[in-house]
Design an enzyme around this catalytic site. Sequence first.
Site, PDB file in Angstrom:
ATOM      1  N   ASP A 145     -14.768   2.044  -1.846  1.00 41.87           N
ATOM      2  CA  ASP A 145     -14.384   1.541  -0.356  1.00 41.87           C
ATOM      3  C   ASP A 145     -15.336   0.568   0.018  1.00 41.87           C
ATOM      4  OD1 ASP A 145     -11.981   0.725   1.463  1.00 41.87           O
ATOM      5  OD2 ASP A 145     -12.920   2.956   2.761  1.00 41.87           O
ATOM      6  N   GLU A 183     -16.137  -4.436   7.755  1.00 37.21           N
ATOM      7  CA  GLU A 183     -15.866  -3.160   8.377  1.00 37.21           C
ATOM      8  C   GLU A 183     -17.211  -2.059   7.724  1.00 37.21           C
ATOM      9  OE1 GLU A 183     -12.737  -1.070   6.474  1.00 37.21           O
ATOM     10  OE2 GLU A 183     -12.937   0.286   7.531  1.00 37.21           O
ATOM     11  N   GLU A 222      -3.412   7.684   1.551  1.00 38.92           N
ATOM     12  CA  GLU A 222      -3.953   7.619   3.510  1.00 38.92           C
ATOM     13  C   GLU A 222      -2.593   7.460   4.058  1.00 38.92           C
ATOM     14  OE1 GLU A 222      -7.533   5.639   4.407  1.00 38.92           O
ATOM     15  OE2 GLU A 222      -6.348   4.105   4.374  1.00 38.92           O
ATOM     16  N   LYS A 254       1.234  -1.697   0.026  1.00 35.50           N
ATOM     17  CA  LYS A 254       0.216   0.159   0.202  1.00 35.50           C
ATOM     18  C   LYS A 254       0.586   1.504   0.343  1.00 35.50           C
ATOM     19  CE  LYS A 254      -3.197   2.407   3.191  1.00 35.50           C
ATOM     20  NZ  LYS A 254      -4.602   2.443   4.130  1.00 35.50           N
ATOM     21  N   HIS A 283     -21.031   5.432   1.870  1.00 40.17           N
ATOM     22  CA  HIS A 283     -19.883   6.276   2.957  1.00 40.17           C
ATOM     23  C   HIS A 283     -20.697   7.105   3.409  1.00 40.17           C
ATOM     24  CE1 HIS A 283     -15.631   7.649   3.427  1.00 40.17           C
ATOM     25  NE2 HIS A 283     -15.319   6.568   2.949  1.00 40.17           N
TER      26      HIS A 283
HETATM   27  C1  GCU Z   1      -9.872   1.554   4.559  1.00 36.97           C
HETATM   28  C2  GCU Z   1      -9.944   0.970   5.829  1.00 36.97           C
HETATM   29  C3  GCU Z   1      -8.543   1.317   6.309  1.00 36.97           C
HETATM   30  C4  GCU Z   1      -7.588   0.993   5.208  1.00 36.97           C
HETATM   31  C5  GCU Z   1      -7.570   1.025   4.073  1.00 36.97           C
HETATM   32  C6  GCU Z   1      -7.358   0.307   3.373  1.00 36.97           C
HETATM   33  O1  GCU Z   1     -10.114   2.714   4.842  1.00 36.97           O
HETATM   34  O2  GCU Z   1     -10.814   1.683   7.293  1.00 36.97           O
HETATM   35  O3  GCU Z   1      -8.431   0.582   7.432  1.00 36.97           O
HETATM   36  O4  GCU Z   1      -6.538   0.999   6.022  1.00 36.97           O
HETATM   37  O5  GCU Z   1      -9.084   0.558   4.119  1.00 36.97           O
HETATM   38  O6  GCU Z   1      -8.072  -0.625   2.309  1.00 36.97           O
HETATM   39  O7  GCU Z   1      -6.050   0.045   3.300  1.00 36.97           O
END
Ligand code: GCU
Length: 688
Positions: A368, A396, A294, A290, A529
Amino acid sequence: AENGYNLWLRYLPIENVQLRQAYQRQLSSIAIYKHSPTIDAALKELINGINQMIGKVPNISSIPGGAAINFKTNRLVLAKLDQPAIAAQFSTVERRQIGQEGYLIKTIRQNRVQQILIAANTDIGLLYGSFHLLKLMQTHQSLQALNIQQWPRLKLRILDHWDNLNGTVERGYAGYSLWNWQTLPGIIQKRYIDYARANASIGINGAVLNNVNASVKSLTREYLIKTAALAKAFKPYGIKVYLTAKFSAPKELGHLKTADPLDPAVIKWWQDKVKEIYHYIPNFGGFLVKASSEGQPGPGDYGRTHADGANMMAAALKPYGGIVMWRTFVYENKKGADRAKQGYEEFKPLDGKFADNVLLQAKYGPIDFQPREAFNPLFGAMPHTHMMMEFQITQEYFGFATHLVYLGSLFQEYLRKDTYQKGPGTTIAKVLEERVNPETADSNRLTGIAGVANIGTDVNWCGHPFGQANWYAFGRFAWNPMSSADSIAEDWLKMTFTNDPGFVNPIKKLMLGSREVAVNYMTPLGLSHIMNFATHYGPGPWSKFPGWDARDYHHADSVGIGLDRTATGSDAVSQYAPALAAKYSNLKTTPLNLILWFHHIGWDQKIATGETMWNSLVHYYYKGVKQVAAMQQIWQSMKGKIDEDRFNYVTQLLKQQHLEAKWWRNGCVLYFQQYSKRPLPKDCKEPG
Ligand code: GCU
């Protein structure tokens, strides 16, 4: 007491006398040619399963290599197809078609002697075939005339564990991480083996052990040695171990000044690290990454592309046969930018730029893991790139481990979506299987699918007893993306609870409807969302925090609700094939369950339900709650048909789900009413 630990591998005694006697005649003995750790795992499973189901331990014998089939007694034979006598029982096509992981099961007979052959090109094929045979018994099928050919349509069938090294699980709702890093490598818990058995029983062949939001610690020598112990324990079950690699590791662990993927020192650092990994873990699978998402470090930090980053790691892994799964989940919270467009915008221009041991791992929708999204437009749009799908098995956005939501229906919905990218029939399943360009397809092509695991240290592994069905269904869809959610649910119910049709039929129906029920009380008609910002549990269409505003996802105002993603709005429709773009651009031809995803619709406008937008929205929320009440009723009528423990537990969970469905309904309806300023329809006055 039944605590759910044994999952779908319960092997309940067969009570039907005729059936039990038939199995006893057919399975009193098992013959093999050669031992290996994988064959021994298969034998152990068969002995245990058969004994539990029919109360008789089969005796084991070995057949000398090269021998002809001996028809002295009924028996089960596990054999590789390199034995000429076994190969002769099957056609060349059959033997080739099953590849390196498939299997053939066939009942053959001579005079009055009957033998069941499980045949494969590899040991793992024999293990998979053994689990198939046990499933036939668990679901009370006849073994009289078997003729089964099975092989996986996708190469990589992987569980992603979002497990942190301190034992917590990101978005995990079933206890703590299964991996006990403190007692590894010395202690191999029985639970690790049971985890591997469960996975092998559905064909899962890979596990990413650590969170996508990674700690570099898992790449240290200390942790590699611990990981190696798990990899070794899983190996007989055909499961490879993968790790999430944090892009900044050369800085954090190697003390380099940069992690720039084009910097020679960085390239060298990853080469050395990979060499070290394979020294400890010879069957290591590769990296999940990743990056530049984020807050995670990535090639973007150095002005480099995703391809620069992925290819650098892929080159380090290549000599050892390792792969990179590079995630496409990227977005910035830019005001005014449509988040649904960002993954495509970033990755589409890179099509064809990735090394052949890289797969791009894309979530099923462009945002997501929402209860329902339009499908991710990257599928079908990257013809020169290996694409894998990422599903979320952990709930989730589906009420954690409290709500009963069977995700088989969701998996099926997305895998069968038609991308139209090469004309009608270009389904996502075909895209994943790389069957879209038959002329370029070869058997070495990399294909795959990943599911974010819902597994933890809870006694029953998944929290909700029905959460197990989602792990099970993921494996079955990974094996064959064109599987049916219906028959998977049926198998799972029979194996997990009982074969009693008085239970299986109504509860299968309940399961198959359950995902839509949750959509109805959470995000009907294409909303998405609007959950609570902090927890992702419960409603939060009002959530507003710096850089994150739920109103950007629903656009409710005095005029109406929904996002205009047509040419007059964000134009996200243009990321789809022209046929679909046209369909989604017109409200009349947009599927009803996605209208608010693609359109901003006036409160008083009539929609396909025959009612106004406002009345329809409210009706869906009310319907969702009523449907949960109906689920409760059906469940109550099952009393006595299954064990009390799980019956009572699910009873409580459904009660809680009903309360929370009301919470969603009331929260959302009251919130949106501030904008619509319309009264509730007359039949929606139920208080509380
Ligand atoms: C979602 C999730 C996160 C996770 C992210 C991802 O946003 O809430 O906890 O890290 O997906 O898939 O990287």
